[in-house]
Design an enzyme around this catalytic site. Structure first.
Site, PDB file in Angstrom:
ATOM      1  N   TYR A  41     -19.837   7.481  -7.481  1.00 59.36           N
ATOM      2  CA  TYR A  41     -19.676   7.270  -6.048  1.00 59.36           C
ATOM      3  C   TYR A  41     -20.869   6.535  -5.446  1.00 59.36           C
ATOM      4  O   TYR A  41     -22.015   6.782  -5.801  1.00 59.36           O
ATOM      5  CB  TYR A  41     -19.511   8.632  -5.343  1.00 59.36           C
ATOM      6  N   LYS A  98      12.207 -18.431  30.420  1.00 62.27           N
ATOM      7  CA  LYS A  98      11.746 -18.101  29.070  1.00 62.27           C
ATOM      8  C   LYS A  98      12.169 -16.716  28.597  1.00 62.27           C
ATOM      9  O   LYS A  98      12.174 -15.754  29.353  1.00 62.27           O
ATOM     10  CB  LYS A  98      10.203 -18.158  29.002  1.00 62.27           C
ATOM     11  N   ASN A 151     -17.656  14.210  -2.858  1.00 59.86           N
ATOM     12  CA  ASN A 151     -17.133  13.030  -3.557  1.00 59.86           C
ATOM     13  C   ASN A 151     -15.698  13.227  -4.053  1.00 59.86           C
ATOM     14  O   ASN A 151     -14.843  12.356  -3.883  1.00 59.86           O
ATOM     15  CB  ASN A 151     -18.054  12.640  -4.719  1.00 59.86           C
ATOM     16  N   ASN A 209      10.883 -14.899  25.211  1.00 59.36           N
ATOM     17  CA  ASN A 209      10.000 -15.174  24.074  1.00 59.36           C
ATOM     18  C   ASN A 209      10.160 -14.156  22.936  1.00 59.36           C
ATOM     19  O   ASN A 209      10.310 -12.968  23.190  1.00 59.36           O
ATOM     20  CB  ASN A 209       8.545 -15.180  24.536  1.00 59.36           C
ATOM     21  N   GLN A 227     -17.287   4.550   1.651  1.00 56.18           N
ATOM     22  CA  GLN A 227     -16.880   5.080   2.944  1.00 56.18           C
ATOM     23  C   GLN A 227     -16.212   3.997   3.803  1.00 56.18           C
ATOM     24  O   GLN A 227     -15.486   4.292   4.744  1.00 56.18           O
ATOM     25  CB  GLN A 227     -18.105   5.658   3.673  1.00 56.18           C
ATOM     26  N   LYS A 283     -11.882   3.450   4.546  1.00 59.05           N
ATOM     27  CA  LYS A 283     -10.873   4.093   5.395  1.00 59.05           C
ATOM     28  C   LYS A 283     -10.402   3.262   6.578  1.00 59.05           C
ATOM     29  O   LYS A 283      -9.193   3.150   6.829  1.00 59.05           O
ATOM     30  CB  LYS A 283     -11.390   5.450   5.879  1.00 59.05           C
ATOM     31  N   THR A 291      15.715 -26.743   2.309  1.00 65.00           N
ATOM     32  CA  THR A 291      14.516 -26.840   1.479  1.00 65.00           C
ATOM     33  C   THR A 291      13.619 -27.817   2.232  1.00 65.00           C
ATOM     34  O   THR A 291      14.140 -28.755   2.870  1.00 65.00           O
ATOM     35  CB  THR A 291      14.812 -27.369   0.053  1.00 65.00           C
ATOM     36  N   HIS A 292      12.346 -27.587   2.203  1.00 64.10           N
ATOM     37  CA  HIS A 292      11.403 -28.392   3.006  1.00 64.10           C
ATOM     38  C   HIS A 292      11.738 -28.342   4.497  1.00 64.10           C
ATOM     39  O   HIS A 292      11.411 -29.262   5.242  1.00 64.10           O
ATOM     40  CB  HIS A 292      11.356 -29.860   2.553  1.00 64.10           C
ATOM     41  N   SER A 294     -19.061   8.884   9.592  1.00 63.17           N
ATOM     42  CA  SER A 294     -17.680   8.392   9.478  1.00 63.17           C
ATOM     43  C   SER A 294     -16.716   9.235  10.304  1.00 63.17           C
ATOM     44  O   SER A 294     -15.519   8.982  10.321  1.00 63.17           O
ATOM     45  CB  SER A 294     -17.239   8.381   8.008  1.00 63.17           C
TER      46      SER A 294
HETATM   47  N1  ARG Z   1     -17.909  10.407   4.359  1.00 60.03           N
HETATM   48  C1  ARG Z   1     -18.014  10.149   2.966  1.00 60.03           C
HETATM   49  C2  ARG Z   1     -17.023   9.048   2.566  1.00 60.03           C
HETATM   50  O1  ARG Z   1     -16.142   8.787   3.296  1.00 60.03           O
HETATM   51  C3  ARG Z   1     -17.746  11.385   2.180  1.00 60.03           C
HETATM   52  C4  ARG Z   1     -18.385  11.411   0.843  1.00 60.03           C
HETATM   53  C5  ARG Z   1     -19.860  11.544   0.994  1.00 60.03           C
HETATM   54  N2  ARG Z   1     -20.479  11.762  -0.260  1.00 60.03           N
HETATM   55  C6  ARG Z   1     -21.809  11.694  -0.412  1.00 60.03           C
HETATM   56  N3  ARG Z   1     -22.280  11.887  -1.590  1.00 60.03           N
HETATM   57  N4  ARG Z   1     -22.593  11.344   0.553  1.00 60.03           N
HETATM   58  O2  ARG Z   1     -17.130   8.447   1.521  1.00 60.03           O
END
Ligand code: ARG
Length: 463
Positions: free
Chosen positions: A322, A288, A115, A290, A327, A330, A160-161, A28
């Protein structure tokens, strides 16, 4: 000793390193490096607490603190070598710390797990974004309030509409969006308050046997308190989902206003002129101008809502605690946050710069029989005709005007009387658009005086 190719952080039981595909799906670091500052802040708080509780020595804690600052400056200056083999930001930082300070680095992870670490980092990151959203919303609301104040008594058609309904004021229309973004603001503040609990010290899932002080790390990181259940803390992503759902609703509001700006800036409407700074030209049609910013803001809701749906699907059905599925939280949040902030800023810029075309608005306000309701209301008030009957009579007058291609005020008193005997000259006093809006003095109504009262209320809120 472990095999050289196995993971240096957790490879103790592994005889071989991961397949390249395994590494690719697992890593990640490509995106979670955006949480470097939060990761280092969390580690610094953790190390200081470990020293304060006697779990590690002060000299180890000092070395860790200094080393982490060095790592941070390397990352901030772009001189950090991120490694995919080290998977994520947590292990990249810790491995580099070990290179810099040696043995004490290995004590940093005492009483902690990735975690609770990732939950803490991500919360800190999302919290910053809630703060950024609050700022963006306040700025946008301020720009709308200014527009409303300037045009509190400008008349325009209310729809309206998307059909002409009744005349309203420009200020009233602007303040409608102030209410929407005001609710977004209150959602942002609610969610930020709710999420502000520290997961740090929940460790892998069960807590830890080390005598840690979770209050201390919570306070150091600006949290209100530590989370109360370690299983929940490491597997909770509600804060991210609340961020995305709040962003989704706000983006939906932005898209509605953006759509209106697209329509209003067209040659057919000419209700607003967008500034050159927030418009683009066409490479083939020289005339134009825009409304691209408005169109892109209108589109942002798609990806933001998509992120919300995606994370809901990721979290659905996950058993405690977890799982690596998490992961996937993000990238969705990063993308949604970037685009939400951009959309808020672009909308604020557009609103600040745009010009409401008072004459076009007024001309449109009177067309489309927009004061038909005023005519019916007059009959109810003055002639004591039941509203249903007044509605019917008015409909007949509208049909008559439409047949002749004129508006209601263009009909003569004789025309009116031919449909309802009791109508008098006084009827013409309510057919004007200004009169119509001025009469709508009910609380929250479109009358300029009501609009000004709401502008004053919001100015007080904004301070
Ligand atoms: N890169 C992981 C995430 O974003 C971090 C946590 C990893 N934990 C594990 N037990 N492998 O979730």
């Amino acid at each position: 000793m472990t095999d050289k190719t196995s993971n240096q952080m957790w490879g103790g039981r592994f005889a071989a390193g991961p397949d390249a595909i395994m590494e690719a799906i697992n890593a990640s670091i490509g995106f979670d490096q955006r949480m470097a500052a939060q990761d280092i802040a969390g580690s610094r708080a953790h190390a200081a607490m470990l020293a304060a509780t006697g779990v590690i020595t002060d000299s180890d804690a000092d070395a860790i603190r200094e080393g982490l600052l060095t790592v941070l400056s390397e990352i901030e200056s772009g001189n950090f070598q991120f490694s995919t083999a080290l998977e994520d930001i947590h292990m990249n930082v810790e491995a580099r710390l070990k290179e810099i300070i040696g043995e004490p680095a290995g004590r940093l992870h005492t009483g902690r797990s990735r975690n609770d670490q990732v939950a803490t980092d991500f919360k800190l990151w999302v919290r910053d974004q809630f703060d950024a959203a609050e700022k963006g919303l306040l700025a946008l609301i301020g720009a709308l309030v200014d527009q409303a104040e300037a045009g509190a008594d400008w008349v325009m058609p209310g729809f309206t509409h998307l059909q002409t309904a009744q005349p309203v004021t420009w200020g009233h229309h602007m303040m409608a969006y102030v209410e929407m973004f005001g609710r977004d603001l209150s959602r942002v503040r609610d969610a930020r308050k709710r999420m502000n609990e520290s997961p740090l010290g929940s460790a892998a899932l069960a807590g830890t046997s080390f005598p840690i002080d979770r209050e201390m790390t919570a306070e150091a990181l600006g949290f209100d308190r530590p989370t109360a259940n370690s299983l929940d803390a490491v597997s909770d992503r509600d804060f991210a989902l609340e961020f995305l759902s709040t962003a989704s609703i706000c983006a939906m509001h932005l898209s509605r206003f953006a759509e209106e700006l697209v329509i209003w800036s067209s040659a057919q409407f000419r209700f607003v002129t967008l500034s050159d700074r927030f418009s683009t030209g066409s490479s083939i049609m020289p005339q134009k101008k825009n409304p691209d910013a408005a169109e892109l803001i209108r589109a942002k809701v798609g990806r933001i809502f998509g992120a919300n749906t995606a994370l809901m699907m990721v979290m659905k059905g996950l058993p405690l605690a977890y799982s690596k599925d998490m992961q996937e939280d993000k990238e969705q949040v990063f993308d949604a946050a970037d685009n939400w902030m951009l959309a808020l800023a672009a909308m604020e810029g557009m609103v600040k710069d745009m010009t409401g075309n008072r004459d076009s608005l007024a001309a449109a306000a009177g067309s489309g029989f927009s004061t038909a309701t005023d005519l019916a209301d007059w009959m109810v008030r003055v002639l004591k005709v039941p509203f249903r009957d007044a509605h019917h009579v008015t409909g007949a007058l509208v049909a008559m005007a439409e047949g002749r291609g004129v508006d209601l005020p263009d009909l003569t008193l004789e025309d009116m009387k031919s449909v309802h005997e009791g109508i008098t000259e006084d009827i013409f006093s309510v057919l004007g658009v200004e009169n119509s809006v001025n009469s709508r003095m009910s609380y929250g109504g479109t009358a300029p005086a009501q609009v000004r009262a709401q502008v004053a209320r919001w100015k007080e809120i904004l301070g």
